[in-house]
Design a protein around this motif. Sequence first.
Motif, mmCIF file in Angstrom:
data_model
loop_
_atom_site.group_PDB
_atom_site.id
_atom_site.type_symbol
_atom_site.label_atom_id
_atom_site.label_comp_id
_atom_site.label_asym_id
_atom_site.label_seq_id
_atom_site.Cartn_x
_atom_site.Cartn_y
_atom_site.Cartn_z
ATOM 1 N N PHE A 189 19.767 -6.438 38.033
ATOM 2 C CA PHE A 189 21.001 -6.482 38.823
ATOM 3 C C PHE A 189 21.042 -7.729 39.705
ATOM 4 C CE2 PHE A 189 21.783 -2.385 37.231
ATOM 5 C CZ PHE A 189 23.021 -1.929 37.653
ATOM 6 N N TRP A 190 19.898 -8.108 40.255
ATOM 7 C CA TRP A 190 19.831 -9.309 41.094
ATOM 8 C C TRP A 190 20.176 -10.547 40.282
ATOM 9 C CZ3 TRP A 190 16.803 -13.762 41.190
ATOM 10 C CH2 TRP A 190 16.829 -14.502 42.368
ATOM 11 N N LEU A 191 19.644 -10.633 39.076
ATOM 12 C CA LEU A 191 19.962 -11.762 38.195
ATOM 13 C C LEU A 191 21.451 -11.763 37.841
ATOM 14 C CD1 LEU A 191 16.892 -11.747 35.768
ATOM 15 C CD2 LEU A 191 17.469 -13.516 37.443
ATOM 16 N N GLY A 192 21.990 -10.584 37.551
ATOM 17 C CA GLY A 192 23.407 -10.483 37.232
ATOM 18 C C GLY A 192 24.282 -10.911 38.393
ATOM 19 N N ASN A 193 23.926 -10.496 39.604
ATOM 20 C CA ASN A 193 24.696 -10.870 40.788
ATOM 21 C C ASN A 193 24.645 -12.370 41.027
ATOM 22 O OD1 ASN A 193 26.118 -10.054 43.375
ATOM 23 N ND2 ASN A 193 24.343 -11.112 44.222
ATOM 24 N N ASN A 194 23.462 -12.959 40.848
ATOM 25 C CA ASN A 194 23.334 -14.402 41.038
ATOM 26 C C ASN A 194 24.099 -15.183 39.976
ATOM 27 O OD1 ASN A 194 21.218 -15.448 43.243
ATOM 28 N ND2 ASN A 194 20.621 -13.416 42.564
ATOM 29 N N LEU A 195 24.145 -14.645 38.758
ATOM 30 C CA LEU A 195 24.916 -15.289 37.695
ATOM 31 C C LEU A 195 26.407 -15.243 38.012
ATOM 32 C CD1 LEU A 195 24.732 -16.626 34.893
ATOM 33 C CD2 LEU A 195 24.980 -14.351 33.891
ATOM 34 N N ILE A 196 26.864 -14.105 38.553
ATOM 35 C CA ILE A 196 28.267 -13.986 38.955
ATOM 36 C C ILE A 196 28.605 -15.024 40.018
ATOM 37 C CG2 ILE A 196 29.877 -12.489 40.229
ATOM 38 C CD1 ILE A 196 28.606 -10.112 38.719
ATOM 39 N N GLU A 197 27.717 -15.186 41.004
ATOM 40 C CA GLU A 197 27.955 -16.161 42.067
ATOM 41 C C GLU A 197 27.895 -17.587 41.534
ATOM 42 O OE1 GLU A 197 25.237 -15.420 45.240
ATOM 43 O OE2 GLU A 197 26.360 -13.686 45.985
ATOM 44 N N LEU A 198 26.939 -17.852 40.637
ATOM 45 C CA LEU A 198 26.778 -19.197 40.068
ATOM 46 C C LEU A 198 28.011 -19.614 39.271
ATOM 47 C CD1 LEU A 198 24.786 -21.593 39.619
ATOM 48 C CD2 LEU A 198 24.045 -20.420 37.533
ATOM 49 N N LEU A 199 28.570 -18.676 38.517
ATOM 50 C CA LEU A 199 29.745 -18.959 37.696
ATOM 51 C C LEU A 199 31.049 -18.796 38.468
ATOM 52 C CD1 LEU A 199 28.651 -17.150 34.399
ATOM 53 C CD2 LEU A 199 28.533 -19.605 34.922
ATOM 54 N N ASN A 200 30.917 -18.395 39.740
ATOM 55 C CA ASN A 200 32.075 -18.211 40.626
ATOM 56 C C ASN A 200 33.101 -17.244 40.020
ATOM 57 O OD1 ASN A 200 33.439 -18.663 43.046
ATOM 58 N ND2 ASN A 200 34.656 -20.333 42.185
ATOM 59 N N LEU A 201 32.584 -16.137 39.502
ATOM 60 C CA LEU A 201 33.447 -15.130 38.901
ATOM 61 C C LEU A 201 34.130 -14.294 39.982
ATOM 62 C CD1 LEU A 201 31.099 -13.968 35.985
ATOM 63 C CD2 LEU A 201 33.041 -15.528 35.848
ATOM 64 N N PRO A 202 35.282 -13.727 39.689
ATOM 65 C CA PRO A 202 36.034 -12.972 40.712
ATOM 66 C C PRO A 202 35.372 -11.668 41.130
ATOM 67 C CG PRO A 202 37.087 -12.783 38.560
ATOM 68 C CD PRO A 202 36.016 -13.823 38.420
ATOM 69 N N PHE A 203 34.320 -11.247 40.405
ATOM 70 C CA PHE A 203 33.659 -9.990 40.734
ATOM 71 C C PHE A 203 32.962 -10.032 42.090
ATOM 72 C CE2 PHE A 203 32.859 -10.364 35.963
ATOM 73 C CZ PHE A 203 34.138 -9.912 35.659
ATOM 74 N N THR A 204 32.712 -11.242 42.599
ATOM 75 C CA THR A 204 31.987 -11.384 43.873
ATOM 76 C C THR A 204 32.687 -10.619 44.992
ATOM 77 O OG1 THR A 204 31.247 -13.573 43.171
ATOM 78 C CG2 THR A 204 31.025 -13.049 45.504
ATOM 79 N N LYS A 205 34.016 -10.748 45.066
ATOM 80 C CA LYS A 205 34.767 -10.060 46.114
ATOM 81 C C LYS A 205 34.693 -8.540 45.952
ATOM 82 C CE LYS A 205 38.075 -13.770 47.051
ATOM 83 N NZ LYS A 205 39.507 -14.182 47.030
ATOM 84 N N GLU A 206 34.694 -8.089 44.698
ATOM 85 C CA GLU A 206 34.607 -6.658 44.438
ATOM 86 C C GLU A 206 33.266 -6.090 44.918
ATOM 87 O OE1 GLU A 206 36.757 -4.218 42.966
ATOM 88 O OE2 GLU A 206 38.096 -5.783 43.715
ATOM 89 N N ILE A 207 32.190 -6.821 44.654
ATOM 90 C CA ILE A 207 30.859 -6.383 45.085
ATOM 91 C C ILE A 207 30.788 -6.328 46.602
ATOM 92 C CG2 ILE A 207 28.398 -6.933 45.052
ATOM 93 C CD1 ILE A 207 28.909 -8.252 42.283
ATOM 94 N N ALA A 208 31.359 -7.343 47.248
ATOM 95 C CA ALA A 208 31.377 -7.369 48.719
ATOM 96 C C ALA A 208 32.164 -6.185 49.272
ATOM 97 C CB ALA A 208 31.986 -8.687 49.202
ATOM 98 N N LYS A 209 33.288 -5.830 48.628
ATOM 99 C CA LYS A 209 34.086 -4.695 49.064
ATOM 100 C C LYS A 209 33.305 -3.389 48.928
ATOM 101 C CE LYS A 209 38.708 -6.507 48.004
ATOM 102 N NZ LYS A 209 39.875 -6.370 47.091
ATOM 103 N N LEU A 210 32.564 -3.275 47.825
ATOM 104 C CA LEU A 210 31.767 -2.068 47.603
ATOM 105 C C LEU A 210 30.732 -1.889 48.701
ATOM 106 C CD1 LEU A 210 31.143 -2.092 43.751
ATOM 107 C CD2 LEU A 210 32.358 -0.364 45.068
#
Length: 203
Positions: A76-97
């Motif tokens: 999960f940590w690798l997946g989260n870092n990949l999302i941040e690296l690629l600047n995917l929109p999921f970052t805001k969703e994770i922060a909201k959660l």
Amino acid sequence: MKKLTTDFRLIIGLVLAHVLMYFTFQDKAVFWYIFTASLLFLISYSILNEEVEDQLPFFSYLMYGVTSGFILFGLFWLGNNLIELLNLPFTKEIAKLYGRYSPTMLWHYIVLLLIIIPGEELFWRGFVQKRMLNYTRIPMGILLSSLLYASVHLYSTHWILAFAALIAGLYWGFLYAWKKSMPLVIVSHLIFDLFLFVILPFY
């Protein structure tokens, strides 16, 4: 599959889980109260309707549980870092959660460790998956029970939470089918959540 549709204990359990989780996600202000009460109810239902399996000695399930929990968090940590690296929109969703559902008070952490984590494993792996495997092959039983586990998280209105539950459900479902030890998957889930919420949270 005909026998599966006549397993009324399983069907009633799934209906109850959906009703309880629907109300759990309705109001942030009472989320932890309803979530705790819901899991206490599902623990009772599971224990009354299915035997708890534990086929590993203490040090074996502890070792497998700690190691597997750490590995899952690493994924999960690798997946989260990949999302941040690629600047995917999921970052805001994770922060909201994290902002909406993370434990913030001492009693939240206590019920998380003592009731919610064991309750989820007892119900979704120890009851739902175990009964599914009476009617299906192991891969299909793990997949179906994981999809059902993910489905109740859709009531949060955050699809990424349901997706995370699906991945975690497949992982813990495989562990449970492999080792047939409920304490193992509870320890694994506990270690995963400790890293996720306490030791190395994403936000």
